[in-house]
Write a protein that holds these residues in place. Sequence first.
Motif, PDB file in Angstrom:
ATOM      1  N   ALA A  53       0.847  -1.182   0.000  1.00  0.00           N
ATOM      2  CA  ALA A  53       0.000   0.000   0.000  1.00  0.00           C
ATOM      3  C   ALA A  53       0.886   1.236   0.000  1.00  0.00           C
ATOM      4  N   ILE A  54       0.476   2.265  -0.706  1.00  0.00           N
ATOM      5  CA  ILE A  54       1.177   3.542  -0.693  1.00  0.00           C
ATOM      6  C   ILE A  54       0.336   4.482   0.156  1.00  0.00           C
ATOM      7  N   LEU A  55       0.912   4.948   1.244  1.00  0.00           N
ATOM      8  CA  LEU A  55       0.190   5.748   2.219  1.00  0.00           C
ATOM      9  C   LEU A  55       0.451   7.236   2.018  1.00  0.00           C
ATOM     10  N   ASP A  56      -0.498   8.044   2.435  1.00  0.00           N
ATOM     11  CA  ASP A  56      -0.328   9.485   2.417  1.00  0.00           C
ATOM     12  C   ASP A  56       0.452   9.876   3.673  1.00  0.00           C
ATOM     13  N   PRO A  57       1.685  10.374   3.533  1.00  0.00           N
ATOM     14  CA  PRO A  57       2.519  10.682   4.706  1.00  0.00           C
ATOM     15  C   PRO A  57       1.859  11.654   5.680  1.00  0.00           C
ATOM     16  N   GLU A  58       1.159  12.648   5.154  1.00  0.00           N
ATOM     17  CA  GLU A  58       0.519  13.618   6.045  1.00  0.00           C
ATOM     18  C   GLU A  58      -0.576  12.971   6.879  1.00  0.00           C
ATOM     19  N   LEU A  59      -1.356  12.108   6.259  1.00  0.00           N
ATOM     20  CA  LEU A  59      -2.479  11.489   6.962  1.00  0.00           C
ATOM     21  C   LEU A  59      -2.037  10.440   7.975  1.00  0.00           C
ATOM     22  N   VAL A  60      -0.814   9.919   7.835  1.00  0.00           N
ATOM     23  CA  VAL A  60      -0.320   8.943   8.820  1.00  0.00           C
ATOM     24  C   VAL A  60       0.649   9.583   9.815  1.00  0.00           C
ATOM     25  N   GLY A  61       0.768  10.920   9.775  1.00  0.00           N
ATOM     26  CA  GLY A  61       1.524  11.629  10.802  1.00  0.00           C
ATOM     27  C   GLY A  61       2.997  11.843  10.541  1.00  0.00           C
ATOM     28  N   THR A  62       3.444  11.698   9.285  1.00  0.00           N
ATOM     29  CA  THR A  62       4.854  11.958   8.964  1.00  0.00           C
ATOM     30  C   THR A  62       4.948  12.907   7.764  1.00  0.00           C
ATOM     31  N   PRO A  63       4.500  14.151   7.941  1.00  0.00           N
ATOM     32  CA  PRO A  63       4.451  15.084   6.818  1.00  0.00           C
ATOM     33  C   PRO A  63       5.792  15.674   6.402  1.00  0.00           C
ATOM     34  N   LEU A  64       6.802  15.585   7.260  1.00  0.00           N
ATOM     35  CA  LEU A  64       8.100  16.199   6.966  1.00  0.00           C
ATOM     36  C   LEU A  64       9.048  15.136   6.416  1.00  0.00           C
ATOM     37  N   SER A  65       9.532  15.363   5.208  1.00  0.00           N
ATOM     38  CA  SER A  65      10.500  14.439   4.627  1.00  0.00           C
ATOM     39  C   SER A  65      11.796  15.177   4.336  1.00  0.00           C
ATOM     40  N   ALA A  66      12.880  14.413   4.316  1.00  0.00           N
ATOM     41  CA  ALA A  66      14.201  15.015   4.097  1.00  0.00           C
ATOM     42  C   ALA A  66      15.143  13.975   3.505  1.00  0.00           C
ATOM     43  N   PHE A  67      16.176  14.480   2.865  1.00  0.00           N
ATOM     44  CA  PHE A  67      17.297  13.655   2.415  1.00  0.00           C
ATOM     45  C   PHE A  67      18.450  13.944   3.364  1.00  0.00           C
ATOM     46  N   ILE A  68      19.107  12.901   3.824  1.00  0.00           N
ATOM     47  CA  ILE A  68      20.237  13.075   4.730  1.00  0.00           C
ATOM     48  C   ILE A  68      21.436  12.339   4.143  1.00  0.00           C
ATOM     49  N   GLU A  69      22.469  13.100   3.802  1.00  0.00           N
ATOM     50  CA  GLU A  69      23.725  12.494   3.361  1.00  0.00           C
ATOM     51  C   GLU A  69      24.520  12.138   4.604  1.00  0.00           C
ATOM     52  N   ILE A  70      25.129  10.955   4.598  1.00  0.00           N
ATOM     53  CA  ILE A  70      25.973  10.589   5.729  1.00  0.00           C
ATOM     54  C   ILE A  70      27.370  10.222   5.243  1.00  0.00           C
ATOM     55  N   THR A  71      28.351  10.628   6.036  1.00  0.00           N
ATOM     56  CA  THR A  71      29.756  10.376   5.747  1.00  0.00           C
ATOM     57  C   THR A  71      30.424   9.898   7.028  1.00  0.00           C
ATOM     58  N   PRO A  72      31.196   8.822   6.973  1.00  0.00           N
ATOM     59  CA  PRO A  72      31.870   8.344   8.189  1.00  0.00           C
ATOM     60  C   PRO A  72      32.782   9.417   8.769  1.00  0.00           C
ATOM     61  N   LEU A  73      32.804   9.518  10.091  1.00  0.00           N
ATOM     62  CA  LEU A  73      33.729  10.444  10.746  1.00  0.00           C
ATOM     63  C   LEU A  73      35.163   9.988  10.536  1.00  0.00           C
ATOM     64  N   ASP A  74      35.367   8.684  10.548  1.00  0.00           N
ATOM     65  CA  ASP A  74      36.690   8.095  10.337  1.00  0.00           C
ATOM     66  C   ASP A  74      36.627   7.245   9.074  1.00  0.00           C
ATOM     67  N   PRO A  75      37.322   7.647   8.012  1.00  0.00           N
ATOM     68  CA  PRO A  75      37.265   6.884   6.759  1.00  0.00           C
ATOM     69  C   PRO A  75      37.723   5.426   6.909  1.00  0.00           C
ATOM     70  N   ALA A  76      38.457   5.126   7.966  1.00  0.00           N
ATOM     71  CA  ALA A  76      38.932   3.763   8.176  1.00  0.00           C
ATOM     72  C   ALA A  76      37.907   2.882   8.893  1.00  0.00           C
ATOM     73  N   GLN A  77      36.800   3.488   9.369  1.00  0.00           N
ATOM     74  CA  GLN A  77      35.813   2.683  10.096  1.00  0.00           C
ATOM     75  C   GLN A  77      35.109   1.728   9.138  1.00  0.00           C
ATOM     76  N   PRO A  78      34.572   0.626   9.656  1.00  0.00           N
ATOM     77  CA  PRO A  78      33.877  -0.337   8.783  1.00  0.00           C
ATOM     78  C   PRO A  78      32.709   0.323   8.046  1.00  0.00           C
ATOM     79  N   ASP A  79      32.471  -0.146   6.832  1.00  0.00           N
ATOM     80  CA  ASP A  79      31.395   0.395   6.001  1.00  0.00           C
ATOM     81  C   ASP A  79      30.101  -0.359   6.311  1.00  0.00           C
ATOM     82  N   ASN A  80      29.556  -0.118   7.508  1.00  0.00           N
ATOM     83  CA  ASN A  80      28.371  -0.851   7.934  1.00  0.00           C
ATOM     84  C   ASN A  80      27.234   0.063   8.377  1.00  0.00           C
ATOM     85  N   ALA A  81      27.213   1.277   7.897  1.00  0.00           N
ATOM     86  CA  ALA A  81      26.174   2.229   8.285  1.00  0.00           C
ATOM     87  C   ALA A  81      24.767   1.705   8.003  1.00  0.00           C
ATOM     88  N   PRO A  82      24.500   1.078   6.842  1.00  0.00           N
ATOM     89  CA  PRO A  82      23.135   0.584   6.626  1.00  0.00           C
ATOM     90  C   PRO A  82      22.664  -0.369   7.733  1.00  0.00           C
TER      91      PRO A  82
END
Length: 156
Positions: A53-82
């Motif tokens: 089902a495709i829900l209306d974000p406003e009607l289910v209480g999540t009207p604010l959407s955003a894109f967030i870019e993430i970058t590791p603080l330490d480039p040597a840290q494991p690539d496991n953010a997901p």
Amino acid sequence: MDDSVDRAIVAEIARDGRATLSQLSDAVGLSVSAVQSRLRRLETRGVITGYRAILDPELVGTPLSAFIEITPLDPAQPDNAPELLEHLDAIEACHSIAGDASYMLFVRVASPRALEELVRDIRTAASVSTRTTVVLQTYYENRPILPLATEDAVES
């Protein structure tokens, strides 16, 4: 996909995931049982991975959407953010990207305060820096993925 009939079935389902077998049958010119058989085969092969089902974000209480870019603080840290962020339900999508950042998250929240809390949780959980872009208005999303004709796919 095997042929133009499979592509037509997939295109119809992509446009309307609730289409009945009878409606699909009329659209592609096959019997209901033939459409049902092809549909099952497409599901078994993983071409069709699910229905939702495709829900209306406003009607289910999540009207604010955003894109967030993430970058590791330490480039040597494991690539496991997901994996580290998977528990945060406000994250609707996580994409590995090319560029300065490692991942692009798409999130939906109830308010600016909730967004601020989510950004804090993301930074803490994954040890990353963030760059957030708030969506002001969405003109379209969840567009159907339509299959390319075989000759189009070969040319690409």
